[in-house]
Design a protein around this motif. Structure first.
Motif, PDB file in Angstrom:
ATOM      1  N   GLU A  24      -3.829  24.643  16.269  1.00  0.00           N
ATOM      2  CA  GLU A  24      -4.499  25.108  15.052  1.00  0.00           C
ATOM      3  C   GLU A  24      -3.542  25.894  14.167  1.00  0.00           C
ATOM      4  OE1 GLU A  24      -8.067  27.185  15.953  1.00  0.00           O
ATOM      5  OE2 GLU A  24      -8.779  25.623  17.298  1.00  0.00           O
ATOM      6  N   LEU A  25      -3.731  25.790  12.853  1.00  0.00           N
ATOM      7  CA  LEU A  25      -2.835  26.423  11.885  1.00  0.00           C
ATOM      8  C   LEU A  25      -2.789  27.944  12.056  1.00  0.00           C
ATOM      9  CD1 LEU A  25      -0.936  26.075   9.523  1.00  0.00           C
ATOM     10  CD2 LEU A  25      -2.893  26.188   7.998  1.00  0.00           C
ATOM     11  N   ALA A  26      -3.935  28.566  12.232  1.00  0.00           N
ATOM     12  CA  ALA A  26      -3.972  30.025  12.397  1.00  0.00           C
ATOM     13  C   ALA A  26      -3.205  30.450  13.653  1.00  0.00           C
ATOM     14  CB  ALA A  26      -5.408  30.517  12.454  1.00  0.00           C
ATOM     15  N   SER A  27      -3.356  29.690  14.710  1.00  0.00           N
ATOM     16  CA  SER A  27      -2.641  29.998  15.955  1.00  0.00           C
ATOM     17  C   SER A  27      -1.144  29.798  15.786  1.00  0.00           C
ATOM     18  CB  SER A  27      -3.153  29.110  17.088  1.00  0.00           C
ATOM     19  OG  SER A  27      -4.515  29.344  17.328  1.00  0.00           O
ATOM     20  N   GLN A  28      -0.739  28.770  15.033  1.00  0.00           N
ATOM     21  CA  GLN A  28       0.677  28.530  14.790  1.00  0.00           C
ATOM     22  C   GLN A  28       1.289  29.659  13.975  1.00  0.00           C
ATOM     23  OE1 GLN A  28       0.927  24.651  12.999  1.00  0.00           O
ATOM     24  NE2 GLN A  28       0.818  23.591  14.972  1.00  0.00           N
ATOM     25  N   GLU A  29       0.529  30.184  13.010  1.00  0.00           N
ATOM     26  CA  GLU A  29       1.027  31.313  12.216  1.00  0.00           C
ATOM     27  C   GLU A  29       1.261  32.525  13.117  1.00  0.00           C
ATOM     28  OE1 GLU A  29      -1.901  31.786   9.181  1.00  0.00           O
ATOM     29  OE2 GLU A  29      -1.119  30.124   7.989  1.00  0.00           O
ATOM     30  N   GLY A  30       0.322  32.789  14.009  1.00  0.00           N
ATOM     31  CA  GLY A  30       0.476  33.909  14.942  1.00  0.00           C
ATOM     32  C   GLY A  30       1.643  33.695  15.884  1.00  0.00           C
ATOM     33  N   GLU A  31       1.809  32.461  16.346  1.00  0.00           N
ATOM     34  CA  GLU A  31       2.920  32.146  17.237  1.00  0.00           C
ATOM     35  C   GLU A  31       4.255  32.326  16.504  1.00  0.00           C
ATOM     36  OE1 GLU A  31       4.405  28.469  20.093  1.00  0.00           O
ATOM     37  OE2 GLU A  31       2.496  28.312  19.037  1.00  0.00           O
ATOM     38  N   GLY A  32       4.291  31.939  15.226  1.00  0.00           N
ATOM     39  CA  GLY A  32       5.506  32.127  14.435  1.00  0.00           C
ATOM     40  C   GLY A  32       5.864  33.593  14.274  1.00  0.00           C
ATOM     41  N   VAL A  33       4.869  34.437  14.079  1.00  0.00           N
ATOM     42  CA  VAL A  33       5.105  35.885  13.957  1.00  0.00           C
ATOM     43  C   VAL A  33       5.649  36.439  15.268  1.00  0.00           C
ATOM     44  CG1 VAL A  33       3.951  38.110  13.673  1.00  0.00           C
ATOM     45  CG2 VAL A  33       3.412  36.219  12.131  1.00  0.00           C
ATOM     46  N   ILE A  34       5.091  36.017  16.370  1.00  0.00           N
ATOM     47  CA  ILE A  34       5.546  36.488  17.680  1.00  0.00           C
ATOM     48  C   ILE A  34       6.994  36.072  17.916  1.00  0.00           C
ATOM     49  CG2 ILE A  34       5.249  36.178  20.172  1.00  0.00           C
ATOM     50  CD1 ILE A  34       2.207  35.986  19.565  1.00  0.00           C
ATOM     51  N   ILE A  35       7.324  34.814  17.602  1.00  0.00           N
ATOM     52  CA  ILE A  35       8.690  34.326  17.783  1.00  0.00           C
ATOM     53  C   ILE A  35       9.654  35.092  16.878  1.00  0.00           C
ATOM     54  CG2 ILE A  35      10.201  32.332  17.421  1.00  0.00           C
ATOM     55  CD1 ILE A  35       7.836  30.580  18.390  1.00  0.00           C
ATOM     56  N   ALA A  36       9.261  35.337  15.630  1.00  0.00           N
ATOM     57  CA  ALA A  36      10.121  36.088  14.702  1.00  0.00           C
ATOM     58  C   ALA A  36      10.373  37.503  15.216  1.00  0.00           C
ATOM     59  CB  ALA A  36       9.496  36.121  13.317  1.00  0.00           C
ATOM     60  N   ASN A  37       9.336  38.161  15.719  1.00  0.00           N
ATOM     61  CA  ASN A  37       9.504  39.515  16.269  1.00  0.00           C
ATOM     62  C   ASN A  37      10.421  39.507  17.484  1.00  0.00           C
ATOM     63  OD1 ASN A  37       7.905  40.736  14.344  1.00  0.00           O
ATOM     64  ND2 ASN A  37       6.043  40.508  15.538  1.00  0.00           N
ATOM     65  N   LEU A  38      10.272  38.492  18.320  1.00  0.00           N
ATOM     66  CA  LEU A  38      11.123  38.360  19.496  1.00  0.00           C
ATOM     67  C   LEU A  38      12.580  38.163  19.087  1.00  0.00           C
ATOM     68  CD1 LEU A  38      11.395  38.033  22.575  1.00  0.00           C
ATOM     69  CD2 LEU A  38      10.941  35.609  22.243  1.00  0.00           C
ATOM     70  N   LEU A  39      12.825  37.309  18.102  1.00  0.00           N
ATOM     71  CA  LEU A  39      14.195  37.073  17.637  1.00  0.00           C
ATOM     72  C   LEU A  39      14.792  38.323  17.014  1.00  0.00           C
ATOM     73  CD1 LEU A  39      13.874  33.510  16.103  1.00  0.00           C
ATOM     74  CD2 LEU A  39      14.974  34.167  18.243  1.00  0.00           C
ATOM     75  N   ASN A  40      14.004  39.062  16.240  1.00  0.00           N
ATOM     76  CA  ASN A  40      14.498  40.305  15.635  1.00  0.00           C
ATOM     77  C   ASN A  40      14.875  41.325  16.702  1.00  0.00           C
ATOM     78  OD1 ASN A  40      14.273  39.401  13.006  1.00  0.00           O
ATOM     79  ND2 ASN A  40      12.183  40.138  12.787  1.00  0.00           N
ATOM     80  N   ARG A  41      14.058  41.407  17.747  1.00  0.00           N
ATOM     81  CA  ARG A  41      14.368  42.343  18.832  1.00  0.00           C
ATOM     82  C   ARG A  41      15.627  41.901  19.575  1.00  0.00           C
ATOM     83  NH1 ARG A  41       9.992  45.200  22.452  1.00  0.00           N
ATOM     84  NH2 ARG A  41       9.438  45.714  20.338  1.00  0.00           N
ATOM     85  N   TRP A  42      15.726  40.588  19.805  1.00  0.00           N
ATOM     86  CA  TRP A  42      16.873  40.028  20.507  1.00  0.00           C
ATOM     87  C   TRP A  42      18.149  40.301  19.715  1.00  0.00           C
ATOM     88  CZ3 TRP A  42      17.286  34.096  21.779  1.00  0.00           C
ATOM     89  CH2 TRP A  42      18.327  33.881  22.657  1.00  0.00           C
ATOM     90  N   ASN A  43      18.124  40.082  18.396  1.00  0.00           N
ATOM     91  CA  ASN A  43      19.306  40.290  17.561  1.00  0.00           C
ATOM     92  C   ASN A  43      19.630  41.769  17.375  1.00  0.00           C
ATOM     93  OD1 ASN A  43      19.776  37.564  17.213  1.00  0.00           O
ATOM     94  ND2 ASN A  43      18.463  37.437  15.427  1.00  0.00           N
ATOM     95  N   ALA A  44      18.662  42.652  17.581  1.00  0.00           N
ATOM     96  CA  ALA A  44      18.896  44.083  17.429  1.00  0.00           C
ATOM     97  C   ALA A  44      19.828  44.627  18.515  1.00  0.00           C
ATOM     98  CB  ALA A  44      17.563  44.839  17.455  1.00  0.00           C
TER      99      ALA A  44
END
Length: 54
Positions: A24-44
């Protein structure tokens, strides 16, 4: 420089996967936010410092 970016993208795909897991589109948006936060933490963490011990 390009090879470093491609290597980082390859690491991300190996860890997270190439596709979104939800349908579902709403779930994909949430999954994208989670992945982005994970990548930001990883790169930090920054780049590792290598020291030759010999």
């Amino acid at each position: 420089m390009r090879s470093l970016v491609e290597a980082q993208i390859s690491r991300i795909k190996r860890c997270i996967g190439e596709r979104l897991l939800t349908q579902e589109l709403a779930s994909q948006e949430g999954e994208g936010v989670i992945i982005a936060n994970l990548l930001n933490r990883w790169n930090a963490f920054g780049k590792p410092v290598c020291v030759k011990n010999a």
